[in-house]
Design a protein around this motif. Structure first.
Motif, PDB file in Angstrom:
ATOM      1  N   VAL A   1      34.253  -8.236 -75.034  1.00 46.47           N
ATOM      2  CA  VAL A   1      33.514  -9.091 -75.964  1.00 46.47           C
ATOM      3  C   VAL A   1      34.189 -10.465 -76.081  1.00 46.47           C
ATOM      4  O   VAL A   1      33.527 -11.469 -76.321  1.00 46.47           O
ATOM      5  CB  VAL A   1      33.451  -8.401 -77.345  1.00 46.47           C
ATOM      6  CG1 VAL A   1      33.086  -9.378 -78.443  1.00 46.47           C
ATOM      7  CG2 VAL A   1      32.464  -7.240 -77.319  1.00 46.47           C
TER       8      VAL A   1
ATOM      9  N   VAL B   1      28.677 -20.367 -81.902  1.00 44.93           N
ATOM     10  CA  VAL B   1      29.702 -19.470 -81.378  1.00 44.93           C
ATOM     11  C   VAL B   1      30.621 -18.990 -82.495  1.00 44.93           C
ATOM     12  O   VAL B   1      31.051 -19.759 -83.334  1.00 44.93           O
ATOM     13  CB  VAL B   1      30.512 -20.190 -80.271  1.00 44.93           C
ATOM     14  CG1 VAL B   1      31.825 -19.475 -80.013  1.00 44.93           C
ATOM     15  CG2 VAL B   1      29.698 -20.266 -78.991  1.00 44.93           C
ATOM     16  N   PHE B   2      30.904 -17.674 -82.489  1.00 45.43           N
ATOM     17  CA  PHE B   2      31.869 -17.105 -83.425  1.00 45.43           C
ATOM     18  C   PHE B   2      33.273 -17.169 -82.829  1.00 45.43           C
ATOM     19  O   PHE B   2      33.471 -16.813 -81.671  1.00 45.43           O
ATOM     20  CB  PHE B   2      31.550 -15.633 -83.704  1.00 45.43           C
ATOM     21  CG  PHE B   2      30.389 -15.411 -84.619  1.00 45.43           C
ATOM     22  CD1 PHE B   2      30.482 -15.721 -85.971  1.00 45.43           C
ATOM     23  CD2 PHE B   2      29.199 -14.868 -84.141  1.00 45.43           C
ATOM     24  CE1 PHE B   2      29.411 -15.491 -86.833  1.00 45.43           C
ATOM     25  CE2 PHE B   2      28.125 -14.639 -84.987  1.00 45.43           C
ATOM     26  CZ  PHE B   2      28.228 -14.954 -86.332  1.00 45.43           C
TER      27      PHE B   2
ATOM     28  N   LEU C   1      33.586 -14.754 -79.469  1.00 49.79           N
ATOM     29  CA  LEU C   1      32.764 -13.587 -79.170  1.00 49.79           C
ATOM     30  C   LEU C   1      31.671 -14.050 -78.215  1.00 49.79           C
ATOM     31  O   LEU C   1      30.966 -15.018 -78.511  1.00 49.79           O
ATOM     32  CB  LEU C   1      32.126 -13.042 -80.446  1.00 49.79           C
ATOM     33  CG  LEU C   1      33.079 -12.570 -81.546  1.00 49.79           C
ATOM     34  CD1 LEU C   1      32.275 -12.024 -82.737  1.00 49.79           C
ATOM     35  CD2 LEU C   1      34.030 -11.497 -81.022  1.00 49.79           C
TER      36      LEU C   1
ATOM     37  N   SER D   1      26.677  -5.879 -76.603  1.00 50.35           N
ATOM     38  CA  SER D   1      26.413  -6.813 -77.693  1.00 50.35           C
ATOM     39  C   SER D   1      26.816  -8.228 -77.312  1.00 50.35           C
ATOM     40  O   SER D   1      27.873  -8.441 -76.717  1.00 50.35           O
ATOM     41  CB  SER D   1      27.231  -6.428 -78.935  1.00 50.35           C
ATOM     42  OG  SER D   1      26.680  -5.307 -79.581  1.00 50.35           O
TER      43      SER D   1
ATOM     44  N   PHE E   1      26.774 -12.328 -79.291  1.00 46.09           N
ATOM     45  CA  PHE E   1      26.815 -12.844 -80.657  1.00 46.09           C
ATOM     46  C   PHE E   1      26.378 -14.298 -80.716  1.00 46.09           C
ATOM     47  O   PHE E   1      26.806 -15.100 -79.895  1.00 46.09           O
ATOM     48  CB  PHE E   1      28.237 -12.695 -81.207  1.00 46.09           C
ATOM     49  CG  PHE E   1      28.700 -11.257 -81.215  1.00 46.09           C
ATOM     50  CD1 PHE E   1      28.502 -10.469 -82.339  1.00 46.09           C
ATOM     51  CD2 PHE E   1      29.278 -10.682 -80.091  1.00 46.09           C
ATOM     52  CE1 PHE E   1      28.880  -9.139 -82.346  1.00 46.09           C
ATOM     53  CE2 PHE E   1      29.661  -9.347 -80.086  1.00 46.09           C
ATOM     54  CZ  PHE E   1      29.463  -8.581 -81.216  1.00 46.09           C
TER      55      PHE E   1
ATOM     56  N   ALA F   1      25.941 -17.306 -83.713  1.00 48.55           N
ATOM     57  CA  ALA F   1      26.081 -17.668 -85.130  1.00 48.55           C
ATOM     58  C   ALA F   1      24.861 -18.465 -85.575  1.00 48.55           C
ATOM     59  O   ALA F   1      24.942 -19.666 -85.853  1.00 48.55           O
ATOM     60  CB  ALA F   1      27.373 -18.459 -85.335  1.00 48.55           C
TER      61      ALA F   1
ATOM     62  N   ARG G   1      22.286 -12.095 -85.301  1.00 47.86           N
ATOM     63  CA  ARG G   1      23.597 -12.671 -84.993  1.00 47.86           C
ATOM     64  C   ARG G   1      24.385 -11.740 -84.067  1.00 47.86           C
ATOM     65  O   ARG G   1      25.171 -12.200 -83.272  1.00 47.86           O
ATOM     66  CB  ARG G   1      24.342 -12.994 -86.291  1.00 47.86           C
ATOM     67  CG  ARG G   1      23.571 -14.099 -87.077  1.00 47.86           C
ATOM     68  CD  ARG G   1      24.462 -14.899 -87.976  1.00 47.86           C
ATOM     69  NE  ARG G   1      25.128 -14.043 -88.939  1.00 47.86           N
ATOM     70  CZ  ARG G   1      26.082 -14.462 -89.764  1.00 47.86           C
ATOM     71  NH1 ARG G   1      26.468 -15.741 -89.751  1.00 47.86           N
ATOM     72  NH2 ARG G   1      26.627 -13.632 -90.616  1.00 47.86           N
ATOM     73  N   GLU G   2      24.153 -10.430 -84.180  1.00 48.98           N
ATOM     74  CA  GLU G   2      24.636  -9.511 -83.140  1.00 48.98           C
ATOM     75  C   GLU G   2      23.423  -8.951 -82.412  1.00 48.98           C
ATOM     76  O   GLU G   2      22.676  -8.129 -82.958  1.00 48.98           O
ATOM     77  CB  GLU G   2      25.460  -8.356 -83.719  1.00 48.98           C
ATOM     78  CG  GLU G   2      25.882  -7.391 -82.597  1.00 48.98           C
ATOM     79  CD  GLU G   2      26.733  -6.207 -83.054  1.00 48.98           C
ATOM     80  OE1 GLU G   2      26.994  -6.077 -84.262  1.00 48.98           O
ATOM     81  OE2 GLU G   2      27.132  -5.417 -82.185  1.00 48.98           O
TER      82      GLU G   2
ATOM     83  N   SER H   1      22.486  -6.459 -80.064  1.00 53.93           N
ATOM     84  CA  SER H   1      23.306  -5.319 -79.637  1.00 53.93           C
ATOM     85  C   SER H   1      22.801  -4.662 -78.368  1.00 53.93           C
ATOM     86  O   SER H   1      23.463  -3.817 -77.799  1.00 53.93           O
ATOM     87  CB  SER H   1      23.430  -4.295 -80.771  1.00 53.93           C
ATOM     88  OG  SER H   1      22.213  -3.626 -80.973  1.00 53.93           O
TER      89      SER H   1
END
Lengths: 493, 493
Positions: free
Chosen positions: B85, B106-107, B121, B152, B154, B156, B168-169, B171
């Motif tokens: 991830v 981006v997280f 992530l 998953s 991600f 943001a 936001r996820e 999956s």
């Protein structure tokens, strides 16, 4: 264990057992890293510490293992779910023991490095599940509630990481979470979980020790933890599964209650149990040898590789292809290796290294006799089998190889468990296995024992009686105290 | 589409077609949120924005969809992998268009809120794959390299999120990544990916439009993007798949080359293509009605529910159980609903809501006649079938229901596509579907068109000739320019 040779169909043995060499395996870390890369199973050169890649051959192995894990959970009434990776820090912190146990190894998430939303990446999902259990559970008819998921969890390891064994992203974490009306029903599920895990290890031919972890090493937030360990080739143990009875520790802080028949609201009792890709790592480690991997037939993506031994003017390739087709038609995972630019000897070595448990050879002599020669990777034995009987023979052989691997692995582990009641002897034996030593049960003495042995207390056995014949022994670390249990101690991963 | 009724075995029709009511579905967001919760398919009350839970019934649907996605990728020579991830920010930032396109969403990850290691992530995995492609690709014999993963990713999201649709996820992100010796081979795989995706949508009875996204809306870092959209019941479109030709944009910045036959080092050409749980969201939306869900039989966890109609003294339950067993033995996913505390009518409604495509009823009259009554969820038709012919009948019916659903969905979508060359008319039609309007191809005119229509340019059709009969038309937003293409425009999710 293992079908007596005489009963393996009408096969004629053309080569007897050979001892497998396991010298390189003892230099375990180097052997392991090399073989998972050579077999194109796993890739450890990814540029993030503790994060690795499953390559197609490895992922096929993993999918087979996951399939069996799913089957066993589904058939025992667990529903598969998938929860988010994110947990609000506020929820994660609710259970005080839990947060204390994990806070050092939790990843936080933020958007572009700013605006911290106080989200963490789950290290385990109790605190994600509980708010939902609160919504899903109304009364006693909603219990027991049993769910599981197979997903990534994250641990910000400070210790050195290791491919498939110590990870910062554990990408194959199967975690089950259950809620019950009372302790009795919760503990019934603890026992059920232990039986499920035993079936998983048996399926992978992995031997195991079941111990009740000491208080200081139980899961953060648990009432108690039952753990499975197995022995690696270098004498260290590895934890390959845990089952926790959580009591009402989590239900109280998340206020998860149910309406009982008598009309009163009661806290649910919860459990959780987990298993990860460590089960695959230990399976590879336990069965491998100096020639490479040996995969249990249950999960080998290729159970039989058919290799033609060419001779001018004979259609051995056609025969190999036909044999593979017939095996496949019978549900056996078989391929024919028809490459022209590789010699049979090169192919033998290559497939041995990749862990294919059964090799079939078809050369001109086999054609003449109407037979196929089968070689098993576990014992080295070779059999000559008529083409008509080949499918039935392989079906039997698949079972026998798995049984033999399981038996051999259990014998190897049992040989490395030493009952001792002397510190010097314990120190000596710890270099090659597990010691079982007398313990009073006192926590301070247990911690002292860990220190003087430079090893970990795995706990008192759950799979045998830990108080048997303990009478008269003194605590290994506190000789002034009488021993009450035998306790397992080992170095560990 | 659909087998003519007369050919559905020797079934006697005991009730004709009924019009399905789809009024509630048009209030799409409310209908969708309610039905996925009522059917216990999905849970949107998780306390993190844009992160939701798959419940057991939903996950069983999802696993069926994933299985078909895997099958189609495996059979076309893609190897399944699983990457971490985490991506180092340093790698993620290498391709300048790519980071510009994603940096807002981006997280970032850090340990306990401190010591930022500059990890993100993954929002997509091009920049995770490329450093590994560099290690795995040596010469032309290593090409093409085709891998995929289902995992998953991600984002943001700053926009409002929505269950299964804007997450936001994400999956269930299936992302494929491929490397090729030249553009020609890469574009062959672009076409192959389009065919794979068409098969996935066909399997789920989902209609689709294939468009080449305009320059300003292509994937960040792509040479071009081909996208699949489908139409939701409220007239908005949703993007359900994309295929990108990336040229050498990524291989150049990651220095991924191969040794060609002529001995020279050349950059590989890469592609990527993705599909997500949006395919499930749109499947639910397109086939549902006022009674709830309707699942295509291919992926329905329960294809047939057998419901006994009790009468004192008659063993309808035994007959229902036996019928379900016979269907299961034939590989059909069937259950008997034998609950005593629910009426048949309650059960009918409940299973309709959960989307089971075929219902079997066994009452005293059916017992007398030796028949089973089958009701199909898509048309409401009922058939009386002798018990001996039931299995064969259901096998046929499963195919027919899927075909009929596909046909109906395509008709519905086609009815909502309007060719217009007038802004007012376009604005009117955009409330219920997609407009196809004349466009010069000029980017400024395209952006102006988006603004005046308050809608998105989906792109020029790939599944029909966009220049057909465009002669004489003027660009919708720039009347001074001649139109060169028909272009699709819609409101969208």
């Amino acid at each position: 264990m293992g079908i007596p040779i005489a009963e393996l169909g009408k096969a004629r043995i053309v080569r007897g057992r050979r001892e497998r060499k396991r010298e390189k395996v003892k230099d375990f870390i180097n052997w392991f890293n090399k073989v998972i890369m050579d077999a194109e199973l796993y890739e450890y050169r990814y540029p993030v510490k503790g994060a690795y890649i499953w390559r197609p051959y490895g992922l096929r192995v993993r999918r087979m293992v996951e399939e069996e894990i799913r089957r066993l959970h589904d058939e025992s009434g667990h529903g598969e779910v998938l929860f988010p990776v994110f947990i609000p820090l506020e929820y994660f912190s609710k259970e005080s023991e839990h947060i204390r146990g994990f806070e050092e190894e939790v990843f936080w998430v933020s958007k572009g490095g700013k605006d911290p939303e106080r989200l963490i990446l789950r290290p385990t999902s109790e605190t994600a599940m509980m708010p939902m259990f609160k919504l899903w559970i109304k009364d006693h008819t909603d219990l027991p509630l049993k769910v599981y998921q197979i997903a990534s969890v994250f641990r910000a390891e400070t210790k050195s990481t290791h491919p498939m064994i110590r990870l910062r992203e554990i990408s194959m974490f199967k975690e089950a979470h259950t809620a019950h009306a009372d302790r009795e029903d919760a503990e019934r599920t603890v026992r059920e979980a232990i039986e499920i895990y035993k079936k998983i290890y048996d399926y992978l031919s992995i031997p195991y020790l079941i111990s009740r972890r000491p208080e200081w090493d139980k899961f953060a937030g648990a009432v108690y933890t039952i753990a499975f360990d197995t022995l690696m080739p270098d004498g260290k143990t590895i934890q390959i599964g845990t089952v926790h009875y959580l009591g009402t520790n989590f239900s109280k802080v998340f206020d998860v209650t149910y309406l009982d028949k008598d009309g009163s609201a009661k806290y649910v009792h919860t459990t959780s149990y987990g298993i990860s890709e460590r089960v695959i790592a230990s399976m590879l480690a336990i069965h491998g040898d100096d020639s490479g991997l040996l995969l249990p037939p249950n999960i080998a993506p290729i159970q039989v590789v058919v290799i033609p031994i060419p001779q001018e003017g004979r259609d051995v390739k056609g025969a190999a292809e036909k044999a593979a087709e017939e095996l496949k038609a019978a549900g056996i995972r078989a391929i024919a290796d028809l490459r022209d630019d590789k010699t049979p000897g090169w192919k033998f070595n290559d497939w041995e290294m990749r862990g294919v448990p059964i090799r079939a050879e078809i050369g001109p002599k086999d054609l003449d006799k109407g037979v196929i020669t089968f070689a098993r990777r576990d014992t080295g034995e070779k059999y000559e089998v008529s083409r008509e009987e080949a499918v039935d023979f392989v079906k039997e052989l698949i079972v026998d190889v798995g049984d033999n691997m399981r038996g051999e692995a259990w014998s190897n582990m049992r040989r490395s468990i030493y009952v001792v009641d002397d510190i010097k002897e314990a120190l000596n034996k710890l270099n090659s296995g597990v010691v079982v030593v007398p313990w009073s049960g006192d926590e301070q003495c247990g911690l002292k024992m860990q220190e003087s042995l430079d090893a970990n207390v795995l706990g008192v056995p759950v799979d045998s009686d830990p108080s048997e014949q303990i009478g008269g022994h003194r605590d290994l670390a506190c000789p002034d105290k009488e021993a009450n249990y035998w306790v397992r101690v080992s170095r560990r991963y």
